[in-house]
Design an enzyme around this catalytic site. Structure first.
Site, PDB file in Angstrom:
ATOM      1  N   GLY A 172       0.908  -1.160  -0.076  1.00 13.47           N
ATOM      2  CA  GLY A 172      -0.068  -0.086  -0.096  1.00 13.47           C
ATOM      3  C   GLY A 172       0.936   1.295  -0.017  1.00 13.47           C
ATOM      4  O   GLY A 172       1.837   1.417   0.571  1.00 13.47           O
ATOM      5  N   ARG A 212       1.139  -4.614  -5.288  1.00 14.67           N
ATOM      6  CA  ARG A 212       1.350  -5.980  -4.748  1.00 14.67           C
ATOM      7  C   ARG A 212       1.694  -7.064  -5.910  1.00 14.67           C
ATOM      8  O   ARG A 212       1.162  -6.924  -6.886  1.00 14.67           O
ATOM      9  CB  ARG A 212       0.128  -6.308  -4.083  1.00 14.67           C
ATOM     10  CG  ARG A 212      -0.208  -5.524  -2.986  1.00 14.67           C
ATOM     11  CD  ARG A 212      -1.455  -5.818  -2.397  1.00 14.67           C
ATOM     12  NE  ARG A 212      -2.198  -4.868  -1.452  1.00 14.67           N
ATOM     13  CZ  ARG A 212      -1.785  -3.797  -0.407  1.00 14.67           C
ATOM     14  NH1 ARG A 212      -0.850  -4.275  -0.025  1.00 14.67           N
ATOM     15  NH2 ARG A 212      -2.640  -3.078  -0.288  1.00 14.67           N
ATOM     16  N   ASP A 270       5.240  -5.390   6.431  1.00 11.80           N
ATOM     17  CA  ASP A 270       6.108  -6.501   6.668  1.00 11.80           C
ATOM     18  C   ASP A 270       6.056  -7.678   5.540  1.00 11.80           C
ATOM     19  O   ASP A 270       6.924  -8.341   5.302  1.00 11.80           O
ATOM     20  CB  ASP A 270       5.672  -7.184   8.037  1.00 11.80           C
ATOM     21  CG  ASP A 270       4.052  -7.257   8.011  1.00 11.80           C
ATOM     22  OD1 ASP A 270       3.372  -7.013   7.000  1.00 11.80           O
ATOM     23  OD2 ASP A 270       3.430  -7.772   8.771  1.00 11.80           O
ATOM     24  N   THR A 286       3.558   2.126   5.958  1.00 14.14           N
ATOM     25  CA  THR A 286       2.107   1.572   6.076  1.00 14.14           C
ATOM     26  C   THR A 286       1.125   2.610   6.756  1.00 14.14           C
ATOM     27  O   THR A 286       1.651   2.849   8.095  1.00 14.14           O
ATOM     28  CB  THR A 286       1.879   0.289   6.405  1.00 14.14           C
ATOM     29  OG1 THR A 286       0.440  -0.303   6.486  1.00 14.14           O
ATOM     30  CG2 THR A 286       2.465  -0.170   7.631  1.00 14.14           C
ATOM     31  N   ASP A 293      -1.244   1.720   8.462  1.00 17.12           N
ATOM     32  CA  ASP A 293      -1.819   0.662   9.375  1.00 17.12           C
ATOM     33  C   ASP A 293      -1.049   0.787  10.682  1.00 17.12           C
ATOM     34  O   ASP A 293      -1.514   0.650  11.750  1.00 17.12           O
ATOM     35  CB  ASP A 293      -2.012  -0.693   8.737  1.00 17.12           C
ATOM     36  CG  ASP A 293      -2.769  -0.707   7.612  1.00 17.12           C
ATOM     37  OD1 ASP A 293      -3.474  -0.021   7.403  1.00 17.12           O
ATOM     38  OD2 ASP A 293      -2.549  -2.041   7.021  1.00 17.12           O
ATOM     39  N   ASP A 302       1.118  -0.986  11.711  1.00 10.51           N
ATOM     40  CA  ASP A 302       1.051  -2.262  12.207  1.00 10.51           C
ATOM     41  C   ASP A 302       2.486  -3.364  12.097  1.00 10.51           C
ATOM     42  O   ASP A 302       2.274  -4.540  11.954  1.00 10.51           O
ATOM     43  CB  ASP A 302      -0.229  -3.113  11.550  1.00 10.51           C
ATOM     44  CG  ASP A 302       0.017  -3.320  10.198  1.00 10.51           C
ATOM     45  OD1 ASP A 302       1.103  -2.829   9.448  1.00 10.51           O
ATOM     46  OD2 ASP A 302      -0.610  -4.087   9.508  1.00 10.51           O
ATOM     47  N   ARG A 345      -6.663  -3.133   8.540  1.00  7.74           N
ATOM     48  CA  ARG A 345      -6.531  -4.325   8.285  1.00  7.74           C
ATOM     49  C   ARG A 345      -7.009  -5.052   9.916  1.00  7.74           C
ATOM     50  O   ARG A 345      -7.942  -4.672  10.597  1.00  7.74           O
ATOM     51  CB  ARG A 345      -5.277  -5.025   8.198  1.00  7.74           C
ATOM     52  CG  ARG A 345      -4.936  -4.720   6.470  1.00  7.74           C
ATOM     53  CD  ARG A 345      -3.615  -5.405   6.032  1.00  7.74           C
ATOM     54  NE  ARG A 345      -3.151  -5.039   4.973  1.00  7.74           N
ATOM     55  CZ  ARG A 345      -3.546  -5.580   3.724  1.00  7.74           C
ATOM     56  NH1 ARG A 345      -4.447  -6.419   3.754  1.00  7.74           N
ATOM     57  NH2 ARG A 345      -2.991  -4.980   2.572  1.00  7.74           N
ATOM     58  N   ALA A 372     -14.662  10.562  20.245  1.00 10.00           N
ATOM     59  CA  ALA A 372     -15.520   9.801  19.954  1.00 10.00           C
ATOM     60  C   ALA A 372     -16.224   9.140  20.880  1.00 10.00           C
ATOM     61  O   ALA A 372     -15.767   9.028  22.377  1.00 10.00           O
ATOM     62  CB  ALA A 372     -14.987   8.855  18.905  1.00 10.00           C
ATOM     63  N   GLN A 432      -8.073   7.493   2.999  1.00 10.58           N
ATOM     64  CA  GLN A 432      -6.835   7.524   4.023  1.00 10.58           C
ATOM     65  C   GLN A 432      -5.530   7.212   3.518  1.00 10.58           C
ATOM     66  O   GLN A 432      -4.489   7.703   4.561  1.00 10.58           O
ATOM     67  CB  GLN A 432      -7.233   6.556   5.076  1.00 10.58           C
ATOM     68  CG  GLN A 432      -8.587   6.734   5.761  1.00 10.58           C
ATOM     69  CD  GLN A 432      -9.281   5.346   6.415  1.00 10.58           C
ATOM     70  OE1 GLN A 432      -8.901   5.081   7.639  1.00 10.58           O
ATOM     71  NE2 GLN A 432      -9.901   4.577   5.610  1.00 10.58           N
TER      72      GLN A 432
HETATM   73  N1  LIG Z   1       6.686 -14.660   1.508  1.00 10.65           N
HETATM   74  C1  LIG Z   1       6.872 -13.736   0.547  1.00 10.65           C
HETATM   75  N2  LIG Z   1       7.798 -14.157  -0.331  1.00 10.65           N
HETATM   76  C2  LIG Z   1       8.098 -13.186  -1.464  1.00 10.65           C
HETATM   77  N3  LIG Z   1       7.465 -12.015  -1.721  1.00 10.65           N
HETATM   78  C3  LIG Z   1       6.820 -11.634  -0.909  1.00 10.65           C
HETATM   79  C4  LIG Z   1       6.212 -12.581   0.583  1.00 10.65           C
HETATM   80  N4  LIG Z   1       5.282 -11.979   1.175  1.00 10.65           N
HETATM   81  C5  LIG Z   1       5.126 -10.738   0.388  1.00 10.65           C
HETATM   82  N5  LIG Z   1       5.855 -10.608  -0.837  1.00 10.65           N
HETATM   83  C6  LIG Z   1       5.686  -9.619  -1.591  1.00 10.65           C
HETATM   84  O1  LIG Z   1       5.675  -8.511  -1.013  1.00 10.65           O
HETATM   85  C7  LIG Z   1       4.475  -7.673  -1.542  1.00 10.65           C
HETATM   86  C8  LIG Z   1       3.937  -6.802  -0.650  1.00 10.65           C
HETATM   87  O2  LIG Z   1       3.194  -7.529   0.381  1.00 10.65           O
HETATM   88  P1  LIG Z   1       1.947  -7.240   1.224  1.00 10.65           P
HETATM   89  O3  LIG Z   1       1.798  -8.010   2.279  1.00 10.65           O
HETATM   90  O4  LIG Z   1       0.843  -6.920   0.003  1.00 10.65           O
HETATM   91  O5  LIG Z   1       2.050  -5.617   1.715  1.00 10.65           O
HETATM   92  P2  LIG Z   1       3.014  -4.902   2.757  1.00 10.65           P
HETATM   93  O6  LIG Z   1       4.324  -4.869   2.452  1.00 10.65           O
HETATM   94  O7  LIG Z   1       2.420  -3.546   2.873  1.00 10.65           O
HETATM   95  O8  LIG Z   1       2.722  -5.770   4.006  1.00 10.65           O
HETATM   96  C9  LIG Z   1       3.609  -8.875  -2.186  1.00 10.65           C
HETATM   97  O9  LIG Z   1       2.620  -8.450  -2.948  1.00 10.65           O
HETATM   98  C10 LIG Z   1       4.670  -9.829  -2.468  1.00 10.65           C
HETATM   99  O10 LIG Z   1       5.092  -9.380  -3.885  1.00 10.65           O
HETATM  100  O1  LIG Z   2      -5.585  -0.828  -1.624  1.00 13.22           O
HETATM  101  P1  LIG Z   2      -6.123  -2.136  -1.382  1.00 13.22           P
HETATM  102  O2  LIG Z   2      -5.233  -3.609  -2.250  1.00 13.22           O
HETATM  103  O3  LIG Z   2      -7.606  -2.474  -1.440  1.00 13.22           O
HETATM  104  O4  LIG Z   2      -5.778  -2.693   0.129  1.00 13.22           O
HETATM  105  C1  LIG Z   2      -6.533  -2.010   1.252  1.00 13.22           C
HETATM  106  C2  LIG Z   2      -5.719  -2.340   2.429  1.00 13.22           C
HETATM  107  O5  LIG Z   2      -4.392  -1.340   2.139  1.00 13.22           O
HETATM  108  C3  LIG Z   2      -4.114  -0.811   3.453  1.00 13.22           C
HETATM  109  O6  LIG Z   2      -4.704   0.671   3.177  1.00 13.22           O
HETATM  110  C4  LIG Z   2      -2.816  -0.657   3.612  1.00 13.22           C
HETATM  111  O7  LIG Z   2      -2.200  -1.958   3.872  1.00 13.22           O
HETATM  112  P2  LIG Z   2      -0.597  -2.138   3.578  1.00 13.22           P
HETATM  113  O8  LIG Z   2       0.041  -0.953   3.973  1.00 13.22           O
HETATM  114  O9  LIG Z   2      -0.131  -3.497   4.428  1.00 13.22           O
HETATM  115  O10 LIG Z   2      -0.413  -2.492   2.083  1.00 13.22           O
HETATM  116  C5  LIG Z   2      -4.995  -1.326   4.359  1.00 13.22           C
HETATM  117  O11 LIG Z   2      -5.278  -0.442   5.506  1.00 13.22           O
HETATM  118  C6  LIG Z   2      -6.169  -1.824   3.861  1.00 13.22           C
HETATM  119  O12 LIG Z   2      -7.024  -2.848   4.374  1.00 13.22           O
END
Ligand SMILES: Nc1ncnc2c1ncn2[C@@H]1O[C@H](COP(=O)(O)OP(=O)(O)O)[C@@H](O)[C@H]1O
Ligand SMILES: O=P(O)(O)OC[C@H]1O[C@](O)(COP(=O)(O)O)[C@@H](O)[C@@H]1O
Length: 323
Positions: A12, A73, A104, A127, A129, A131, A173, A188, A254
């Site tokens: 994101g 992603r 992560d 992010t 989030d 998180d 999330r 709130a 957001q």
């Molecule tokens: N176990 C993994 N092995 C290889 N690539 C990964 C793995 N987990 C995540 N990724 C890569 O990182 C990208 C982003 O992860 P995602 O969980 O969507 O977002 P964020 O980095 O915000 O947590 C994924 O679309 C994928 O390409």
């Molecule tokens: O833009 P998408 O793919 O609909 O994903 C929405 C999700 O991405 C976020 O905006 C950000 O999440 P990440 O930073 O982990 O990618 C979450 O808060 C939300 O649930």
């Protein structure tokens, strides 16, 4: 010979990525490195969307949300054969170091990539989030909170004028950080987050008494990660509390907007520490921020642990109902 270093955004997008790109180019050049951009995250790494970056590329972007170089992603990056192609592309450009703005998931992906191909990287937690374990702050969360605050303040105007309850859903999330901080800072009456079990029945009497005592409206901030649908919370207000209710799902607004001063400054600091780390033997780490200081942490400590909401914040959530 000058070394090549690249930056990419993954997962994101957040406001704060553009200020980070700007400082990345400036700080890389200052350290006698050649800066490169990888466009569209891991997808661009696989498709060789990699270009040299210059001062001109980052002129006039510090005040823009999103990311000039795109994010994604990538399902393909989860597969070994595509990571091998990504490595070939980096070799072709002679790039041996990467700065990764992401969450992560992105860091777990880079960790595997490092173990398979030895590409050095430093992650910058990014992010809305907020998180990610191991860091108390992620790039972009401040701008997001300010966007949410502006939205809630506007909703309060209509809620108070029309005598309604508003159930406002935030992103996050499985993490209630955005909802909790927004509820506390927007005054709130109700805040529901995935981390804290709740039973709406326990608020019924108090809310009805408040109406009897003159309360005209309610604001409820609800995290997207709770089990119930926001429409059911609105229905509860109408049927059990006895007040007309509306739902607002804030959604992707957001994620955008003019980056706040805090996010711009943190982008600056994160990038400096990331590049410093890469130049000083930190080859597989995430730069984290805690208690006013920056430290490089291992992927194990960041991307394989569950983020825990700050206990002090959780105490304040209890205070919300004990007044
Ligand atoms: N176990 C993994 N092995 C290889 N690539 C990964 C793995 N987990 C995540 N990724 C890569 O990182 C990208 C982003 O992860 P995602 O969980 O969507 O977002 P964020 O980095 O915000 O947590 C994924 O679309 C994928 O390409
Ligand atoms: O833009 P998408 O793919 O609909 O994903 C929405 C999700 O991405 C976020 O905006 C950000 O999440 P990440 O930073 O982990 O990618 C979450 O808060 C939300 O649930």
């Amino acid at each position: 010979m000058r070394k090549n270093i690249a930056i990419l955004c993954s997962g994101g997008d957040v406001s704060g990525m553009n200020p980070a790109l700007k400082h990345f180019v400036e700080y890389a050049l200052k350290n006698s490195l050649n800066p490169f951009f990888v466009y569209d995250g891991y997808e661009g790494l696989i498709d060789d969307k990699i270009d040299k970056a210059s001062y001109c590329d980052v002129a006039g972007i510090i005040n823009k949300g999103g990311t000039k170089i795109g994010s994604s992603r990538s399902r393909r990056f989860m597969q070994k054969k595509y990571r091998a192609i990504a490595k070939q592309n980096l070799d072709h450009h002679n790039i041996e170091m990467l700065v990764v703005l992401g969450g992560d998931g992105s860091f777990r992906g880079m960790d595997i990539f490092y173990k398979e191909h030895g590409v050095k990287f430093c992650g910058i937690p990014s992010t809305i989030d907020n998180d990610i374990a191991g860091t108390s702050y992620c790039l972009g969360v401040d701008t997001s909170l300010n966007i949410i605050r502006t939205a809630i303040d506007a909703i309060r105007d209509t809620a108070s004028s029309f005598g309604r309850a508003f159930v406002i859903e935030t992103m996050g999330r499985e993490c209630g950080y955005l909802a909790l901080v927004s509820a506390l800072t927007s005054g709130a009456e109700l805040c529901l987050i995935p981390e804290v079990p709740y039973n709406l029945e326990q608020y019924e009497e108090s809310f009805k008494n408040q109406i009897a005592a003159g309360r005209k409206y309610f604001l409820a901030i609800v995290s997207e990660g709770i089990k119930e649908d926001v429409r059911e919370i609105a229905q509860w207000f109408e049927e059990k509390v006895g007040i007309e209710a509306r739902v607002t799902i804030l959604g992707h607004m957001q994620r955008g907007g003019n980056p706040t001063v805090y996010d711009r400054l943190m982008a600056y600091k994160f990038v400096s520490h990331a590049i410093d780390g890469l130049l000083n033997e930190q080859h597989d780490s995430v730069i984290c921020y805690n208690d006013g200081g920056f430290t490089h942490k291992s992927i194990q400590d960041v991307a394989f642990q569950k983020y825990q909401l700050d206990s002090e914040l959780l105490c304040h959530l209890q205070d919300l109902y004990n007044v």
